[in-house]
Design a protein around this motif. Sequence first.
Motif, short mmCIF file in Angstrom:
data_model
loop_
_atom_site.label_atom_id
_atom_site.label_comp_id
_atom_site.label_asym_id
_atom_site.label_seq_id
_atom_site.Cartn_x
_atom_site.Cartn_y
_atom_site.Cartn_z
N SER A 4 -1.49 -9.32 64.42
CA SER A 4 -0.08 -9.59 64.76
C SER A 4 0.79 -9.69 63.52
O SER A 4 1.97 -9.36 63.56
CB SER A 4 0.02 -10.89 65.56
N ALA A 5 0.19 -10.15 62.41
CA ALA A 5 0.97 -10.37 61.19
C ALA A 5 1.06 -9.13 60.30
O ALA A 5 1.79 -9.15 59.30
CB ALA A 5 0.34 -11.51 60.39
N VAL A 215 10.00 -19.62 53.99
CA VAL A 215 9.02 -20.65 54.36
C VAL A 215 7.86 -20.66 53.36
O VAL A 215 7.32 -21.72 53.02
CB VAL A 215 8.50 -20.41 55.79
N GLY A 216 7.49 -19.49 52.86
CA GLY A 216 6.40 -19.41 51.89
C GLY A 216 6.77 -19.91 50.51
O GLY A 216 5.88 -20.16 49.69
N GLY A 217 8.08 -20.03 50.23
CA GLY A 217 8.48 -20.56 48.94
C GLY A 217 9.21 -19.59 48.03
O GLY A 217 9.47 -19.90 46.86
N THR A 218 9.56 -18.41 48.53
CA THR A 218 10.36 -17.47 47.75
C THR A 218 11.83 -17.82 47.95
O THR A 218 12.34 -17.76 49.06
CB THR A 218 10.11 -16.02 48.20
N LEU A 219 12.50 -18.20 46.87
CA LEU A 219 13.87 -18.69 46.97
C LEU A 219 14.86 -17.56 47.22
O LEU A 219 14.75 -16.48 46.63
CB LEU A 219 14.27 -19.43 45.69
N LEU A 220 15.86 -17.84 48.04
CA LEU A 220 16.94 -16.87 48.26
C LEU A 220 17.80 -16.72 47.02
O LEU A 220 18.46 -15.70 46.84
CB LEU A 220 17.80 -17.31 49.45
N SER A 221 17.81 -17.72 46.17
CA SER A 221 18.61 -17.67 44.94
C SER A 221 17.95 -16.86 43.85
O SER A 221 18.55 -16.56 42.83
CB SER A 221 18.88 -19.09 44.43
N GLY A 222 16.69 -16.46 44.07
CA GLY A 222 15.99 -15.59 43.13
C GLY A 222 15.24 -16.33 42.05
O GLY A 222 15.46 -17.52 41.81
N GLY A 223 14.32 -15.60 41.39
CA GLY A 223 13.63 -16.14 40.23
C GLY A 223 12.38 -16.93 40.52
O GLY A 223 11.58 -17.17 39.62
N GLN A 229 3.10 -16.16 47.96
CA GLN A 229 3.85 -17.20 48.68
C GLN A 229 4.45 -16.65 49.97
O GLN A 229 4.41 -17.30 51.02
CB GLN A 229 4.95 -17.77 47.78
N SER A 230 5.03 -15.46 49.88
CA SER A 230 5.66 -14.86 51.06
C SER A 230 4.64 -14.54 52.14
O SER A 230 4.91 -14.71 53.34
CB SER A 230 6.42 -13.59 50.66
N VAL A 231 3.46 -14.07 51.74
CA VAL A 231 2.42 -13.76 52.72
C VAL A 231 1.93 -15.03 53.40
O VAL A 231 1.64 -15.03 54.61
CB VAL A 231 1.25 -13.01 52.05
N VAL A 232 1.84 -16.12 52.66
CA VAL A 232 1.50 -17.40 53.28
C VAL A 232 2.56 -17.76 54.33
O VAL A 232 2.24 -18.23 55.43
CB VAL A 232 1.39 -18.51 52.22
N GLY A 233 3.82 -17.50 53.99
CA GLY A 233 4.90 -17.73 54.95
C GLY A 233 4.76 -16.86 56.18
O GLY A 233 5.05 -17.30 57.30
N VAL A 234 4.31 -15.62 56.00
CA VAL A 234 4.09 -14.72 57.13
C VAL A 234 3.05 -15.31 58.08
O VAL A 234 3.23 -15.32 59.30
CB VAL A 234 3.61 -13.33 56.64
N LEU A 235 1.97 -15.82 57.53
CA LEU A 235 0.92 -16.41 58.36
C LEU A 235 1.42 -17.65 59.10
O LEU A 235 1.11 -17.86 60.27
CB LEU A 235 -0.29 -16.76 57.50
#
Length: 281
Positions: A4-5, A215-223, A229-235
């Motif tokens: 699913s992910a 949710v995984g920790g990748t900031l919208l402000s960048g850097g 981290q993003s894949v953890v957020g996907v799960l």
Amino acid sequence: MLDSASVLAVITVGLTFVLLLGAIDLSIEGVMAASGLSVALLLANNRNDVDLGFVAIIAAVALGACFGLANGLLSTRLRIPSFMTTLGVSAIGIGVATVLFGGIQPTISSPAVAEWANGQVLGLTRLTFVAAFVVVVGVLIQRYTRIGRYARVIGGAEDLAALSGVRVARYKTLAFTLAGALYGLGGVMVTIQLGSGIVAAGAGQNFTAITAAVVGGTLLSGGRGGVIQSVVGVLIVTVLANGLVLIGVSPYVQKAVQGIIVVAAVAITTWPLRERMRVVK
């Protein structure tokens, strides 16, 4: 859960590189739609006699990369905010997909393609292994190439990066192009799963991918943040969505829950930086 992910993981990896720049990309839905319809019409289908096989997939991914390139060039050369640039490109992609759809849904008739959607290896579909490969490649790009390293630097302090000799426009364009290619691959994967091309192949993926990355920790402000981290957020998002379905929560309420989660995640991740954030755009 991993099956699913898979699609969300692929497009979130691409989005991560854009978010690391401190930019935003809302073209996911349009790029996935255009690439999905393209691959459906280039593989064996019920509307024409074309069957390019694996070349059709490459062409669809290349189309996604072209949309990403357009995002990057418009954003850097014309200095149009990425929010508006990518939103416009998304509309173009949906328009292209609608024209290709032509009122008749193209259905893929290739047994080999159907096997990629339904055949299993170690209990997982083959597309899940494609997603795993993309994640690994994304991590390698982030850690060992200039695109990955400079994306974080540009997102942290773009002015200082430019003064240090980094060709900001070039690497921002490359990051958008990479993201577009992965959105195109995501559109191909959805089309293979459905067995036909639809304009709504990427419907709702803009918000879901951004939610997963944040949710995984990748900031919208960048850097800050990254592929892992993003894949953890996907799960996390996938497990949450599955849990809400299992307990019988309405789809409308599910969207509300996702909205609450993304706002809470942004608040939590930016809380330590709040004293230094003089201006919030």
